[in-house]
Design a protein around this motif. Structure first.
Motif, PDB file in Angstrom:
ATOM      1  N   ILE A 175     -10.883  -2.940  15.684  1.00  0.00           N
ATOM      2  CA  ILE A 175      -9.672  -2.242  15.276  1.00  0.00           C
ATOM      3  C   ILE A 175      -9.458  -0.757  15.425  1.00  0.00           C
ATOM      4  CG2 ILE A 175      -9.189  -4.117  13.840  1.00  0.00           C
ATOM      5  CD1 ILE A 175      -9.073  -2.520  11.607  1.00  0.00           C
ATOM      6  N   THR A 176     -10.435  -0.424  15.301  1.00  0.00           N
ATOM      7  CA  THR A 176     -10.249   1.570  15.502  1.00  0.00           C
ATOM      8  C   THR A 176     -11.542   1.911  16.332  1.00  0.00           C
ATOM      9  OG1 THR A 176     -12.361   2.103  13.735  1.00  0.00           O
ATOM     10  CG2 THR A 176     -10.173   0.990  13.112  1.00  0.00           C
ATOM     11  N   VAL A 184      -1.297   0.698  15.044  1.00  0.00           N
ATOM     12  CA  VAL A 184      -0.544  -0.102  15.170  1.00  0.00           C
ATOM     13  C   VAL A 184       1.028   0.003  16.056  1.00  0.00           C
ATOM     14  CG1 VAL A 184       0.278  -1.831  14.010  1.00  0.00           C
ATOM     15  CG2 VAL A 184      -0.844  -0.323  12.833  1.00  0.00           C
ATOM     16  N   ASP A 185       1.143  -1.262  16.392  1.00  0.00           N
ATOM     17  CA  ASP A 185       2.718  -0.737  17.376  1.00  0.00           C
ATOM     18  C   ASP A 185       3.985   0.264  15.622  1.00  0.00           C
ATOM     19  OD1 ASP A 185       1.889  -2.543  18.903  1.00  0.00           O
ATOM     20  OD2 ASP A 185       2.831  -4.020  18.625  1.00  0.00           O
ATOM     21  N   ASP A 186       4.835   1.091  17.495  1.00  0.00           N
ATOM     22  CA  ASP A 186       6.135   2.087  17.521  1.00  0.00           C
ATOM     23  C   ASP A 186       5.351   3.148  16.528  1.00  0.00           C
ATOM     24  OD1 ASP A 186       7.713  -0.382  18.232  1.00  0.00           O
ATOM     25  OD2 ASP A 186       7.569  -1.474  16.434  1.00  0.00           O
ATOM     26  N   GLY A 187       3.972   3.309  16.886  1.00  0.00           N
ATOM     27  CA  GLY A 187       3.319   4.486  16.029  1.00  0.00           C
ATOM     28  C   GLY A 187       2.888   4.338  14.693  1.00  0.00           C
ATOM     29  N   ASP A 188       3.124   3.555  13.693  1.00  0.00           N
ATOM     30  CA  ASP A 188       2.585   3.138  12.279  1.00  0.00           C
ATOM     31  C   ASP A 188       1.242   3.262  12.708  1.00  0.00           C
ATOM     32  OD1 ASP A 188       5.104   3.114  11.260  1.00  0.00           O
ATOM     33  OD2 ASP A 188       5.114   1.143  12.110  1.00  0.00           O
ATOM     34  N   SER A 189       0.582   3.853  11.736  1.00  0.00           N
ATOM     35  CA  SER A 189      -0.964   3.747  11.602  1.00  0.00           C
ATOM     36  C   SER A 189      -1.525   3.636   9.867  1.00  0.00           C
ATOM     37  CB  SER A 189      -1.733   5.087  12.004  1.00  0.00           C
ATOM     38  OG  SER A 189      -1.139   5.855  11.651  1.00  0.00           O
ATOM     39  N   ARG A 197      -5.042  -9.333  15.884  1.00  0.00           N
ATOM     40  CA  ARG A 197      -3.785  -8.691  15.449  1.00  0.00           C
ATOM     41  C   ARG A 197      -2.949  -9.154  14.367  1.00  0.00           C
ATOM     42  NH1 ARG A 197      -2.078  -4.024  17.229  1.00  0.00           N
ATOM     43  NH2 ARG A 197       0.388  -4.107  18.756  1.00  0.00           N
ATOM     44  N   GLU A 198      -2.852 -10.155  14.391  1.00  0.00           N
ATOM     45  CA  GLU A 198      -1.942 -11.056  12.978  1.00  0.00           C
ATOM     46  C   GLU A 198      -2.264  -9.690  12.084  1.00  0.00           C
ATOM     47  OE1 GLU A 198      -3.357 -12.511  15.649  1.00  0.00           O
ATOM     48  OE2 GLU A 198      -1.950 -13.545  15.893  1.00  0.00           O
ATOM     49  N   LEU A 199      -3.631  -9.623  11.182  1.00  0.00           N
ATOM     50  CA  LEU A 199      -4.449  -9.127  10.543  1.00  0.00           C
ATOM     51  C   LEU A 199      -4.377  -7.624  10.533  1.00  0.00           C
ATOM     52  CD1 LEU A 199      -6.359  -8.790   8.262  1.00  0.00           C
ATOM     53  CD2 LEU A 199      -8.183  -8.648   9.878  1.00  0.00           C
ATOM     54  N   GLU A 200      -3.892  -7.062  11.439  1.00  0.00           N
ATOM     55  CA  GLU A 200      -3.543  -5.515  12.221  1.00  0.00           C
ATOM     56  C   GLU A 200      -2.057  -5.260  10.859  1.00  0.00           C
ATOM     57  OE1 GLU A 200      -6.248  -3.872  15.460  1.00  0.00           O
ATOM     58  OE2 GLU A 200      -3.583  -3.844  16.021  1.00  0.00           O
ATOM     59  N   TYR A 201      -1.574  -5.857  11.646  1.00  0.00           N
ATOM     60  CA  TYR A 201      -0.238  -6.739  10.908  1.00  0.00           C
ATOM     61  C   TYR A 201       0.332  -6.646   9.547  1.00  0.00           C
ATOM     62  CZ  TYR A 201       2.073  -5.387  15.950  1.00  0.00           C
ATOM     63  OH  TYR A 201       2.513  -5.641  16.385  1.00  0.00           O
ATOM     64  N   LYS A 202      -0.611  -7.454   8.690  1.00  0.00           N
ATOM     65  CA  LYS A 202      -0.750  -8.347   7.304  1.00  0.00           C
ATOM     66  C   LYS A 202      -0.894  -6.912   7.129  1.00  0.00           C
ATOM     67  CE  LYS A 202       0.665 -11.395   6.094  1.00  0.00           C
ATOM     68  NZ  LYS A 202       1.791 -11.882   5.703  1.00  0.00           N
ATOM     69  N   ASN A 239       2.335  -0.548   2.898  1.00  0.00           N
ATOM     70  CA  ASN A 239       3.300  -0.381   2.841  1.00  0.00           C
ATOM     71  C   ASN A 239       4.278  -0.683   1.488  1.00  0.00           C
ATOM     72  OD1 ASN A 239       3.730   1.436   4.840  1.00  0.00           O
ATOM     73  ND2 ASN A 239       4.359  -0.539   6.821  1.00  0.00           N
ATOM     74  N   GLU A 240       3.935  -2.061   0.828  1.00  0.00           N
ATOM     75  CA  GLU A 240       4.126  -2.819   0.564  1.00  0.00           C
ATOM     76  C   GLU A 240       3.682  -1.940  -1.146  1.00  0.00           C
ATOM     77  OE1 GLU A 240       3.159  -6.857  -0.041  1.00  0.00           O
ATOM     78  OE2 GLU A 240       4.642  -7.643   1.428  1.00  0.00           O
ATOM     79  N   ALA A 241       2.633  -1.307  -0.701  1.00  0.00           N
ATOM     80  CA  ALA A 241       2.057  -0.915  -1.846  1.00  0.00           C
ATOM     81  C   ALA A 241       2.708   0.416  -2.403  1.00  0.00           C
ATOM     82  CB  ALA A 241       0.020  -0.410  -1.558  1.00  0.00           C
ATOM     83  N   GLY A 242       2.813   0.834  -1.828  1.00  0.00           N
ATOM     84  CA  GLY A 242       3.465   2.799  -2.046  1.00  0.00           C
ATOM     85  C   GLY A 242       2.683   3.320  -1.666  1.00  0.00           C
TER      86      GLY A 242
END
Length: 426
Positions: free
Chosen positions: A178-179, A202-207, A319-324, A330-333
């Protein structure tokens, strides 16, 4: 070489001494006092450099000294100030006072600085002591000593995600997929002996940044198997990804492994155990792994954790793991700071034994010592009447005479002041 802890000794520069000098121009043979002040000593400063990833620079050199200030000169010329010594450290470095263990700085952002040892102040030249009564003082002030510290530098990696689990469960393989990180990968325990960092795009520039923490074993919280060295690197992470081998290839029980790792986290730090956790069931490509997965899933869900089945070897479910993981991050802040901001001056003022004046009695002799008095003695010319008067005035203002009287001092008793003996006369 990855070095994440270092003990070093820091010495700030001393302040330069004030000068005793008088004007001696051709037409002013009896000119006034003209001694200049001493320069301030340089401080020792730690500064974050985001280009550094290790404390390797401090492995071999253990002592660092800043430049001292120059002494004052004639014609009221000030001595040159000593240059500060700036030491570069990687982001995530904490600084502990070695003696007390108190954290005095938590250095996170590029360019962030902390003054760990302050330079001494330059002493005043005799020109500063002239007044209408004392027009030609023959004494000057000594510069103060630079601060001296023994500190421990400890690197705690900056990562969003901490990848944890027993040795040989597939963490390094996952990181390599993944990296762009290239950890050593082999089928034996303790393949990874140092943490590996990687950025997951990840997609859309998120990382997010993920740290592969070397495999934990029972007793890690107590330092077994380099446990402390490993565990410190997940303290700053926002979430934990807990990887478990559900194939039972080595005869291991995935449920038992899951509980043992969490017990080590709890014993090391309650904060670690409370971090959001995502459980990853790996090696699903191996026959019989489905049974281990169902068994682990039933146990994990009792604790409110999500579980994802993957195969790092075949990249199934990656791939599913990366999105999760991104969703959980993001939820953790933003992570809370590990340490509250400290007032470094207050920390060290509590441990500076020489910052106070001590007045004691042993046998028939009275003793006065302490750094402020030593500084006064360094500034006193015992052969000059004006200088002695200034000395007496200062010790009276500091309350030393009163303390000596409270201890029962009498006329002509001996007082030892920083190694110099005087007879007491009130």
């Amino acid at each position: 070489m990855f070095i994440d802890i270092a003990k070093i000794h820091l010495k700030a520069g001393n302040g330069g001494h004030g000068a005793v000098a008088f004007r001696r121009e051709k037409y002013e043979p009896s000119g006034g006092p003209a001694g200049g002040d001493g320069g301030n000593g340089g401080s020792v400063i730690l500064e974050v450099d985001e280009g550094l990833k290790t404390l390797m620079d401090f492995k071999y050199k253990k002592t660092y000294k800043a430049e001292s200030g120059e002494d004052g000169r004639n014609k009221k010329q000030y001595g040159k100030a000593g240059e500060d010594l700036v030491l570069k450290v990687p982001p995530g470095t904490i600084v502990k006072d070695e003696e007390s263990g108190i954290v005095v700085a938590d250095l996170l952002e590029h360019g962030q600085r902390a003054v760990i040892a302050r330079g001494g102040r330059g002493g005043k030249g005799n020109a500063k002591f002239a007044n209408s009564v004392r027009q030609a003082p023959r004494f000057a002030e000594g510069g103060t000593k630079g601060e001296e510290r023994a500190v421990v530098l400890e690197l705690k990696l900056l990562a969003d995600v901490g990848l944890i689990g027993f040795p040989n469960v597939g963490k390094s393989t996952l990181l390599s997929i993944i990296t762009d990180a290239k950890p050593k990968i082999a089928n034996y325990h303790f393949t990874t002996l140092t943490p590996n960092l990687g950025v997951v795009q990840v997609d859309d520039g998120d990382s997010f940044v993920i740290a592969d923490i070397p495999g934990l074993i029972e007793g890690a919280h107590a330092g077994v198997g380099l446990g402390h060295e490993f565990l410190r690197h997940i303290e700053r992470t926002r979430i934990l990804v807990h990887m478990v081998d559900v194939s039972s290839q080595d005869g291991r029980d995935p449920v038992e492994d899951f509980h043992k790792i969490n017990e080590e986290l709890e014993k090391y730090s309650a904060k670690l155990a409370d971090k959001p956790q995502l459980v990853v069931a790996n090696k699903m490509d191996i026959p019989g792994a489905e049974d281990g997965y169902e068994k682990l899933k039933a146990e994990v869900e009792k604790y409110g954790y999500e579980i994802l089945p993957i195969s790092a070897a075949t990249a199934k479910g990656i791939r599913e793991l990366e999105y999760k993981i991104l969703e959980k991050v993001n939820e953790a802040g933003e992570p809370e700071p590990l340490y509250e901001e400290v007032d470094i001056e207050k920390v060290y003022s509590l441990s500076e034994k020489d910052s106070e004046v001590r007045v004691t009695k042993e046998g028939d002799i009275y003793y006065v010592d302490g750094y402020p008095i030593q500084k006064l003695m360094d500034s006193t010319n015992l052969d000059d009447l004006d200088s002695l008067r200034n000395f007496q005035e200062v010790i009276r203002k500091k309350g030393i005479i009163e303390e000596l009287k409270e201890l029962g001092i009498q006329e002509e008793d001996i007082v030892n002041i920083c190694g110099y003996e005087f007879e007491f006369f009130d």
